[in-house]
Design a protein around this motif. Structure first.
Motif, PDB file in Angstrom:
ATOM      1  N   UNK A   1       0.833  -1.205   0.000  1.00 51.69           N
ATOM      2  CA  UNK A   1       0.000   0.000   0.000  1.00 51.69           C
ATOM      3  C   UNK A   1       0.870   1.259   0.000  1.00 51.69           C
ATOM      4  N   UNK A   2       1.896   1.273   0.822  1.00 52.53           N
ATOM      5  CA  UNK A   2       2.770   2.450   0.891  1.00 52.53           C
ATOM      6  C   UNK A   2       3.558   2.638  -0.402  1.00 52.53           C
ATOM      7  N   UNK A   3       4.002   1.544  -1.004  1.00 45.39           N
ATOM      8  CA  UNK A   3       4.707   1.649  -2.282  1.00 45.39           C
ATOM      9  C   UNK A   3       3.799   2.266  -3.336  1.00 45.39           C
ATOM     10  N   UNK A   4       2.540   1.822  -3.355  1.00 45.07           N
ATOM     11  CA  UNK A   4       1.575   2.382  -4.314  1.00 45.07           C
ATOM     12  C   UNK A   4       1.401   3.875  -4.070  1.00 45.07           C
ATOM     13  N   UNK A   5       1.279   4.268  -2.802  1.00 45.50           N
ATOM     14  CA  UNK A   5       1.135   5.697  -2.505  1.00 45.50           C
ATOM     15  C   UNK A   5       2.351   6.487  -2.979  1.00 45.50           C
ATOM     16  N   UNK A   6       3.538   5.989  -2.708  1.00 46.81           N
ATOM     17  CA  UNK A   6       4.742   6.704  -3.140  1.00 46.81           C
ATOM     18  C   UNK A   6       4.820   6.776  -4.660  1.00 46.81           C
ATOM     19  N   UNK A   7       4.412   5.712  -5.344  1.00 46.16           N
ATOM     20  CA  UNK A   7       4.399   5.729  -6.807  1.00 46.16           C
ATOM     21  C   UNK A   7       3.399   6.763  -7.333  1.00 46.16           C
ATOM     22  N   UNK A   8       2.248   6.862  -6.680  1.00 42.95           N
ATOM     23  CA  UNK A   8       1.246   7.862  -7.069  1.00 42.95           C
ATOM     24  C   UNK A   8       1.813   9.263  -6.886  1.00 42.95           C
TER      25      UNK A   8
ATOM     26  N   UNK B   1       2.428  11.874  -9.966  1.00 40.82           N
ATOM     27  CA  UNK B   1       1.723  13.163  -9.982  1.00 40.82           C
ATOM     28  C   UNK B   1       2.691  14.333  -9.855  1.00 40.82           C
ATOM     29  N   UNK B   2       3.721  14.172  -9.044  1.00 37.37           N
ATOM     30  CA  UNK B   2       4.739  15.222  -8.893  1.00 37.37           C
ATOM     31  C   UNK B   2       5.435  15.445 -10.232  1.00 37.37           C
ATOM     32  N   UNK B   3       5.785  14.358 -10.904  1.00 35.34           N
ATOM     33  CA  UNK B   3       6.445  14.455 -12.209  1.00 35.34           C
ATOM     34  C   UNK B   3       5.567  15.229 -13.200  1.00 35.34           C
ATOM     35  N   UNK B   4       4.291  14.861 -13.263  1.00 40.03           N
ATOM     36  CA  UNK B   4       3.399  15.552 -14.186  1.00 40.03           C
ATOM     37  C   UNK B   4       3.231  17.024 -13.809  1.00 40.03           C
ATOM     38  N   UNK B   5       3.071  17.285 -12.527  1.00 41.69           N
ATOM     39  CA  UNK B   5       2.894  18.666 -12.083  1.00 41.69           C
ATOM     40  C   UNK B   5       4.134  19.500 -12.416  1.00 41.69           C
ATOM     41  N   UNK B   6       5.305  18.941 -12.223  1.00 45.02           N
ATOM     42  CA  UNK B   6       6.535  19.693 -12.482  1.00 45.02           C
ATOM     43  C   UNK B   6       6.715  20.015 -13.961  1.00 45.02           C
ATOM     44  N   UNK B   7       6.066  19.262 -14.836  1.00 45.58           N
ATOM     45  CA  UNK B   7       6.148  19.562 -16.268  1.00 45.58           C
ATOM     46  C   UNK B   7       5.494  20.906 -16.603  1.00 45.58           C
ATOM     47  N   UNK B   8       4.649  21.393 -15.700  1.00 46.89           N
ATOM     48  CA  UNK B   8       3.963  22.670 -15.925  1.00 46.89           C
ATOM     49  C   UNK B   8       4.733  23.857 -15.352  1.00 46.89           C
ATOM     50  N   UNK B   9       5.792  23.584 -14.621  1.00 49.76           N
ATOM     51  CA  UNK B   9       6.526  24.638 -13.907  1.00 49.76           C
ATOM     52  C   UNK B   9       7.572  25.262 -14.823  1.00 49.76           C
TER      53      UNK B   9
ATOM     54  N   UNK C   1      -5.048  11.987 -16.864  1.00 50.73           N
ATOM     55  CA  UNK C   1      -4.354  12.590 -18.001  1.00 50.73           C
ATOM     56  C   UNK C   1      -4.618  14.086 -18.128  1.00 50.73           C
ATOM     57  N   UNK C   2      -5.155  14.719 -17.066  1.00 52.92           N
ATOM     58  CA  UNK C   2      -5.494  16.144 -17.170  1.00 52.92           C
ATOM     59  C   UNK C   2      -4.290  16.994 -17.552  1.00 52.92           C
ATOM     60  N   UNK C   3      -3.171  16.769 -16.863  1.00 51.76           N
ATOM     61  CA  UNK C   3      -1.998  17.608 -17.129  1.00 51.76           C
ATOM     62  C   UNK C   3      -1.419  17.287 -18.501  1.00 51.76           C
ATOM     63  N   UNK C   4      -1.302  15.999 -18.837  1.00 52.09           N
ATOM     64  CA  UNK C   4      -0.769  15.635 -20.150  1.00 52.09           C
ATOM     65  C   UNK C   4      -1.616  16.222 -21.275  1.00 52.09           C
TER      66      UNK C   4
END
Length: 195
Positions: free
Chosen positions: A48-55, A59-67, A183-186
């Motif tokens: 469960x924790x691995x899944x959370x960290x992967x999420x 999401x951080x990766x996608x968000x940073x693409x907008x910065x 896929x909102x950010x993409x």
């Protein structure tokens, strides 16, 4: 600081967090399948924790693409997020090793809630720095998943006092909601950026 440096640092910290979690999985003394049985709670909490960290990483990766630029407030907000994520190995181990006690599942939920709040703060500061017409602001829209998650965490945190599995089910539900590809950010990046 460049966006790339912030991403690289975050990637490194998340890799260390995952490594610490996997090192908590102890090899059983016996060589039979039944010797793995006592490890099931520890392994379940790890998954469960691995899944959370992967999420969070995705999401951080996608968000940073907008910065476009990284301000001091974004740096500190990112560190705030990493602080809460760095506590996940501790609460994961405590929860798994103690067979999902009320206190351990409660604290696990508190850490998940604080990480969600920290992510929201980071997201908010990026939008503030880049404007209400920024790619991230457009991509998030009403951000129903982002607003629903803290509510579900709170229901889970309070639910553990009725039954720990109620809390656990709410935490799993949030993970499932975020596992569904977003896929909102993409989509917004594709629409906004020239080819």
């Amino acid at each position: 600081m460049t966006r790339g440096r912030l991403e690289a640092f975050t990637d490194g910290v998340l890799a260390i967090i995952i490594t610490i979690m996997v090192l908590e999985l102890k090899v059983p003394q016996g060589g039979a399948f039944e010797d793995l049985t006592p490890l099931l709670p520890v392994f379940g909490s790890y998954v469960l924790s691995f899944i959370y960290l992967a999420i969070y990483w995705n999401n951080h990766h996608h968000m940073m693409q907008t910065v476009k630029q990284v301000s001091g407030s974004i740096l500190w907000a990112n560190m705030h997020l990493l602080f809460w994520l760095s506590l996940i190995p501790f609460v994961t181990g405590w929860m798994g090793e103690n067979q999902f006690t009320t206190a351990s599942v409660f604290l696990y939920g508190i850490i998940l809630l604080c990480a969600a709040i920290a992510y929201f703060i980071l997201q908010t500061l990026i939008i503030r720095d880049h404007g209400k017409d920024s790619i991230l602001a457009k991509a998030l829209g009403k951000d129903i998943k982002g607003k629903l998650s803290p509510v579900l965490y709170i229901l889970g945190i309070t639910g553990v006092f009725v039954n720990v599995w109620i809390g656990g089910l709410f935490y799993i539900l949030v993970a499932v909601i975020w596992l569904i590809p977003d896929s909102r950010i993409e989509r917004t990046l594709k629409d906004e950026l020239p080819e």
